[in-house]
Scaffold this motif. Structure first.
Motif, mmCIF file in Angstrom:
data_model
loop_
_atom_site.group_PDB
_atom_site.id
_atom_site.type_symbol
_atom_site.label_atom_id
_atom_site.label_comp_id
_atom_site.label_asym_id
_atom_site.label_seq_id
_atom_site.Cartn_x
_atom_site.Cartn_y
_atom_site.Cartn_z
ATOM 1 N N MET B 35 0.890 -1.387 -0.429
ATOM 2 C CA MET B 35 0.429 0.027 -0.070
ATOM 3 C C MET B 35 1.084 1.605 -0.019
ATOM 4 O O MET B 35 0.539 1.851 -0.733
ATOM 5 C CB MET B 35 -0.743 0.075 1.102
ATOM 6 C CG MET B 35 -2.036 -1.073 1.064
ATOM 7 S SD MET B 35 -3.382 -0.780 -0.486
ATOM 8 C CE MET B 35 -2.470 -2.618 -0.275
ATOM 9 N N GLN B 36 1.782 1.335 0.570
ATOM 10 C CA GLN B 36 2.735 2.352 0.577
ATOM 11 C C GLN B 36 3.646 2.678 -0.735
ATOM 12 O O GLN B 36 3.577 4.009 -1.491
ATOM 13 C CB GLN B 36 3.976 1.709 1.724
ATOM 14 C CG GLN B 36 4.624 3.629 2.202
ATOM 15 C CD GLN B 36 5.762 3.119 2.609
ATOM 16 O OE1 GLN B 36 6.454 2.052 3.391
ATOM 17 N NE2 GLN B 36 5.948 4.139 3.975
ATOM 18 N N ALA B 63 -7.105 2.199 2.182
ATOM 19 C CA ALA B 63 -5.930 1.661 2.941
ATOM 20 C C ALA B 63 -4.478 2.542 0.845
ATOM 21 O O ALA B 63 -3.678 2.851 2.066
ATOM 22 C CB ALA B 63 -4.914 0.604 2.702
ATOM 23 N N PRO B 64 -5.039 1.876 0.216
ATOM 24 C CA PRO B 64 -4.636 2.689 -0.730
ATOM 25 C C PRO B 64 -4.431 4.549 -0.716
ATOM 26 O O PRO B 64 -3.945 4.991 -1.103
ATOM 27 C CB PRO B 64 -4.724 2.554 -2.497
ATOM 28 C CG PRO B 64 -6.147 1.740 -1.976
ATOM 29 C CD PRO B 64 -5.798 1.181 0.014
ATOM 30 N N ALA B 65 -5.915 4.890 -0.617
ATOM 31 C CA ALA B 65 -6.433 6.023 -0.788
ATOM 32 C C ALA B 65 -5.135 7.746 0.936
ATOM 33 O O ALA B 65 -4.190 7.852 0.392
ATOM 34 C CB ALA B 65 -7.394 6.561 -0.100
ATOM 35 N N VAL B 66 -5.123 6.771 1.814
ATOM 36 C CA VAL B 66 -4.997 7.244 2.612
ATOM 37 C C VAL B 66 -2.524 7.330 3.057
ATOM 38 O O VAL B 66 -2.317 7.920 3.049
ATOM 39 C CB VAL B 66 -5.180 6.598 4.147
ATOM 40 C CG1 VAL B 66 -3.292 6.597 5.278
ATOM 41 C CG2 VAL B 66 -6.388 6.260 4.338
ATOM 42 N N MET B 67 -2.348 6.212 1.883
ATOM 43 C CA MET B 67 -0.659 6.088 1.902
ATOM 44 C C MET B 67 -1.076 7.125 0.483
ATOM 45 O O MET B 67 0.481 7.892 1.243
ATOM 46 C CB MET B 67 -0.760 3.964 0.935
ATOM 47 C CG MET B 67 -0.252 3.844 2.227
ATOM 48 S SD MET B 67 0.900 4.080 3.815
ATOM 49 C CE MET B 67 0.704 1.990 4.522
ATOM 50 N N ALA B 68 -1.546 7.838 -0.807
ATOM 51 C CA ALA B 68 -1.519 8.036 -1.146
ATOM 52 C C ALA B 68 -1.513 9.480 -0.533
ATOM 53 O O ALA B 68 -0.893 10.372 -0.882
ATOM 54 C CB ALA B 68 -2.142 8.224 -2.193
ATOM 55 N N GLY B 69 -2.060 10.292 0.366
ATOM 56 C CA GLY B 69 -2.548 10.985 1.143
ATOM 57 C C GLY B 69 -1.543 11.341 2.301
ATOM 58 O O GLY B 69 -0.932 12.794 2.060
ATOM 59 N N LEU B 70 -0.926 10.603 2.551
ATOM 60 C CA LEU B 70 0.197 10.580 3.617
ATOM 61 C C LEU B 70 1.691 11.527 2.430
ATOM 62 O O LEU B 70 2.254 11.991 2.395
ATOM 63 C CB LEU B 70 1.248 9.582 3.654
ATOM 64 C CG LEU B 70 1.992 9.133 5.015
ATOM 65 C CD1 LEU B 70 2.324 10.370 6.314
ATOM 66 C CD2 LEU B 70 3.013 7.812 5.267
ATOM 67 N N GLU B 71 1.810 10.785 1.426
ATOM 68 C CA GLU B 71 2.390 11.088 0.707
ATOM 69 C C GLU B 71 2.484 12.038 -0.285
ATOM 70 O O GLU B 71 3.558 13.082 -0.477
ATOM 71 C CB GLU B 71 2.964 10.367 -0.822
ATOM 72 C CG GLU B 71 3.008 8.861 -0.262
ATOM 73 C CD GLU B 71 5.135 8.461 0.094
ATOM 74 O OE1 GLU B 71 5.265 9.780 -0.456
ATOM 75 O OE2 GLU B 71 4.993 7.267 1.025
#
Lengths: 191, 191
Positions: B35-36, B63-71
């Motif tokens: 996911m990261q 999960a993929p959206a939160v990791m993209a949001g973090l980046e």
């Protein structure tokens, strides 16, 4: 967890003596940086517990659980609240009553993703009456796996969930413990 | 995205010519490291698009959206498929028909979390018929915000979703594009 308490104080909305709304960073809109900090804190608390897997429940548990999984280097399973077409395998199932919604739902995880050697951390966004956490623990016990702890983002300490889980012998780690929501104000538990 | 294609080849299960099951790392069990990597790839693709917010849909998109949001350093909203007790504000709503489940559901986001100045990236786990992505885009348009792109983890390129979204002028970035699931084998689109 100081940063989480500050976030609750600045963005949480007290809807009633019982209901704290945190949909600006946890339940609807998600703050990924806050989730990363939460994941790091869960990882710090449980780093020596030998965790092999994290189990949470859709949908609001997923973000904190995935961040904890990233930090701990373990997979995350989210229990589903209903059975979809592509989730047809043998399932472990448990019934969970929601006091908030006043409905009983079935939660399920696929048998193939959990084994008797797994040491599982349960993560959820809220702890109130403890029914969701108990349902998740029940799924884990059905697999003969171990529940090594229960990690909660926000605990409503004036509701019976925490004591219920402690009585059953579970280790409970809540990152924010809300003592009271009376008079529209959030008060945290202080040791 | 090579690592994702390898993951699909090694862990994906072809249930039929139409259905690819990836519940060991995306839809039920989640691989946080994958996911990261997915989040990093979405961030790379959309880093110059001026994104202010990501919108996805519960549960597998989170999960993929939160990791993209973090980046990308932006908040993530997940649209809910039903209205819960603590989500009582004014909502933008849209109807989404699921061909997989053969049901129509209402998806909704809170009006207060999106404004007309937002430049929104839509993220979802699968693109097949495009109905979920169109529903999410509809919510964004209701807020007079802009859809700057649609990021998909796995696209079933033999189904009409991609063309439908491109016809409407959306930028579509799919990290894995599945050409065919015939004969129990995953074939990817090659340029």
């Amino acid at each position: 967890m100081h940063a989480l308490e500050q976030k609750i104080l600045s963005e949480g909305i007290v809807l009633s003596d019982q209901v704290l709304k945190v949909d600006s960073f946890l339940n609807h809109q998600i703050d990924p940086v806050m989730m990363q900090q939460i994941g790091q804190e869960f990882a710090r608390l449980f780093k020596d517990a030998g965790i092999t897997k994290i189990i949470t429940i859709e949908a609001s548990g997923i973000a904190p659980a995935v961040m904890a999984g990233l930090e701990l280097g373990v997979p995350v399973i989210f229990a589903r609240k209903y059975q979809s077409l592509t989730l047809k395998d043998d399932l472990y199932r448990s019934k969970v009553f929601s006091f908030t919604k006043q409905i009983e739902s079935t939660i399920a995880i696929s048998k193939k993703h959990i084994t008797a050697t797994d040491k599982v951390l349960v993560i959820d966004d809220f702890l109130a009456n403890g029914q969701a956490a108990l349902g998740l623990a029940d799924l884990i016990h059905q697999a003969d796996a171990s529940v090594v702890g229960i990690g909660i983002v926000i605990e409503k300490s004036f509701q019976p969930g925490r004591d219920l889980l402690l009585e059953k012998g579970y280790r409970v780690e809540s990152l924010a413990r809300v003592q009271s929501l009376a008079n529209g104000t959030v008060e945290f538990v202080r040791d």
